[in-house]
Scaffold this motif. Structure first.
Motif, short mmCIF file in Angstrom:
data_model
loop_
_atom_site.label_atom_id
_atom_site.label_comp_id
_atom_site.label_asym_id
_atom_site.label_seq_id
_atom_site.Cartn_x
_atom_site.Cartn_y
_atom_site.Cartn_z
N PRO A 6 0.81 -1.24 0.00
CA PRO A 6 0.00 0.00 0.00
C PRO A 6 0.83 1.28 0.00
N ALA A 7 1.93 1.32 0.76
CA ALA A 7 2.76 2.53 0.80
C ALA A 7 3.46 2.75 -0.53
N ALA A 8 3.97 1.68 -1.13
CA ALA A 8 4.62 1.80 -2.44
C ALA A 8 3.61 2.22 -3.49
N ARG A 9 2.40 1.64 -3.43
CA ARG A 9 1.35 1.99 -4.40
C ARG A 9 0.98 3.47 -4.25
N TYR A 10 0.93 3.95 -3.00
CA TYR A 10 0.60 5.35 -2.76
C TYR A 10 1.61 6.27 -3.44
N LEU A 11 2.90 5.97 -3.29
CA LEU A 11 3.93 6.80 -3.91
C LEU A 11 3.90 6.67 -5.43
N LEU A 12 3.73 5.45 -5.93
CA LEU A 12 3.70 5.24 -7.38
C LEU A 12 2.49 5.93 -8.00
N ASP A 13 1.34 5.90 -7.31
CA ASP A 13 0.14 6.57 -7.82
C ASP A 13 0.34 8.08 -7.90
N ARG A 14 1.24 8.60 -7.09
CA ARG A 14 1.56 10.03 -7.13
C ARG A 14 2.75 10.29 -8.06
N HIS A 15 3.12 9.27 -8.83
CA HIS A 15 4.22 9.35 -9.81
C HIS A 15 5.55 9.70 -9.14
N LEU A 16 5.78 9.09 -7.99
CA LEU A 16 7.03 9.28 -7.27
C LEU A 16 7.76 7.95 -7.17
N ASP A 17 9.05 8.02 -7.23
CA ASP A 17 9.89 6.83 -7.11
C ASP A 17 10.66 6.96 -5.81
N PHE A 18 10.33 6.12 -4.80
CA PHE A 18 10.95 6.29 -3.49
C PHE A 18 12.45 6.04 -3.52
N ARG A 19 12.97 5.45 -4.60
CA ARG A 19 14.42 5.24 -4.70
C ARG A 19 15.15 6.55 -4.99
N THR A 20 14.45 7.58 -5.45
CA THR A 20 15.10 8.86 -5.77
C THR A 20 14.90 9.92 -4.68
N LEU A 21 14.24 9.55 -3.58
CA LEU A 21 13.99 10.52 -2.51
C LEU A 21 15.26 10.75 -1.70
N PRO A 22 15.35 11.88 -1.00
CA PRO A 22 16.58 12.18 -0.26
C PRO A 22 16.85 11.19 0.87
N ALA A 23 15.82 10.61 1.45
CA ALA A 23 15.96 9.57 2.47
C ALA A 23 14.82 8.58 2.28
N SER A 24 15.10 7.31 2.47
CA SER A 24 14.07 6.29 2.25
C SER A 24 12.90 6.49 3.21
N PRO A 25 11.68 6.48 2.67
CA PRO A 25 10.51 6.61 3.55
C PRO A 25 10.28 5.30 4.31
N TYR A 26 9.54 5.41 5.39
CA TYR A 26 9.17 4.26 6.20
C TYR A 26 7.66 4.11 6.17
N TYR A 27 7.21 2.92 6.51
CA TYR A 27 5.78 2.65 6.55
C TYR A 27 5.41 2.17 7.95
N VAL A 28 4.32 2.72 8.48
CA VAL A 28 3.76 2.18 9.73
C VAL A 28 2.30 1.82 9.45
#
Length: 197
Positions: A6-28
């Protein structure tokens, strides 16, 4: 996280690639504070000068209570999201929110709201960027102008503010946003970049 999480889908649906973010996001799966539960969240760490300073957590659904929550003791007025990468660029774009800064890319920072604090101005003074653009949401034009004017009194380079044709930077496609930022000054007062003198 795999792409179906769900967290990855949320970022992908917003056309974001979490591998390019300044720090890796976390999921709770359930954010809990003061014995209250706030549902699943993506946590975005904030790092300044390679030191962890806290996080901002975004609800995965817009109908959740408190879409944004921050770490206890998080002093957002003392920080700029993505600062360590952006301060090395020749142009810095200052936005309201994390997702707006992500849409801008490597030179985007956010103030976590519509106010540019004195501490944030001091951070921006340290950069060697030749141009800083304040790009708050379209409905925050007064705050946009005020932040740009405050910065211009203390900054050695060119300071601009942008009047967006849409709600916020995150609502623009990446190419449309970069065309907007590279178009230069606009003679129209309805949209475009304006310089602060």
């Amino acid at each position: 996280l795999n792409n179906q999480h769900p967290a990855a889908r949320y970022l992908l649906d917003r056309h974001l690639d979490f591998r390019t973010l300044p720090a890796s996001p976390y999921y709770v799966s359930d954010f809990i504070r003061n014995n209250r539960t706030f549902g699943p969240r993506v946590l975005f760490p904030v790092v300044i000068d390679n030191k962890y300073r806290g996080f901002q957590a975004r609800a995965l659904r817009d109908d959740q209570v408190a879409r944004y929550l921050s770490a206890v003791g998080f002093k957002k007025s003392h920080l700029l999201y993505n600062w360590d990468r952006a301060k090395l660029q020749s142009q810095i774009v200052v936005t309201e929110g994390i997702f707006d800064a992500m849409r801008v890319g490597i030179n985007g920072v956010c103030t976590f709201g519509k106010v540019l604090s004195d501490v944030q101005i001091l951070l921006l003074q340290q950069t060697k960027a030749s141009r800083i653009i304040i790009l708050y949401d379209r409905d925050a034009l007064d705050a946009n102008k005020k932040a740009a004017s405050a910065l211009a009194r203390h900054y050695h380079g060119g300071v601009y503010y942008g009047i967006l044709p849409v709600k916020d930077p995150d609502a623009m496609g990446e190419q449309q946003l970069h065309e907007f930022l590279s178009a230069g000054l606009s003679s129209f007062n309805s949209t475009g970049l304006q310089r602060v003198f």
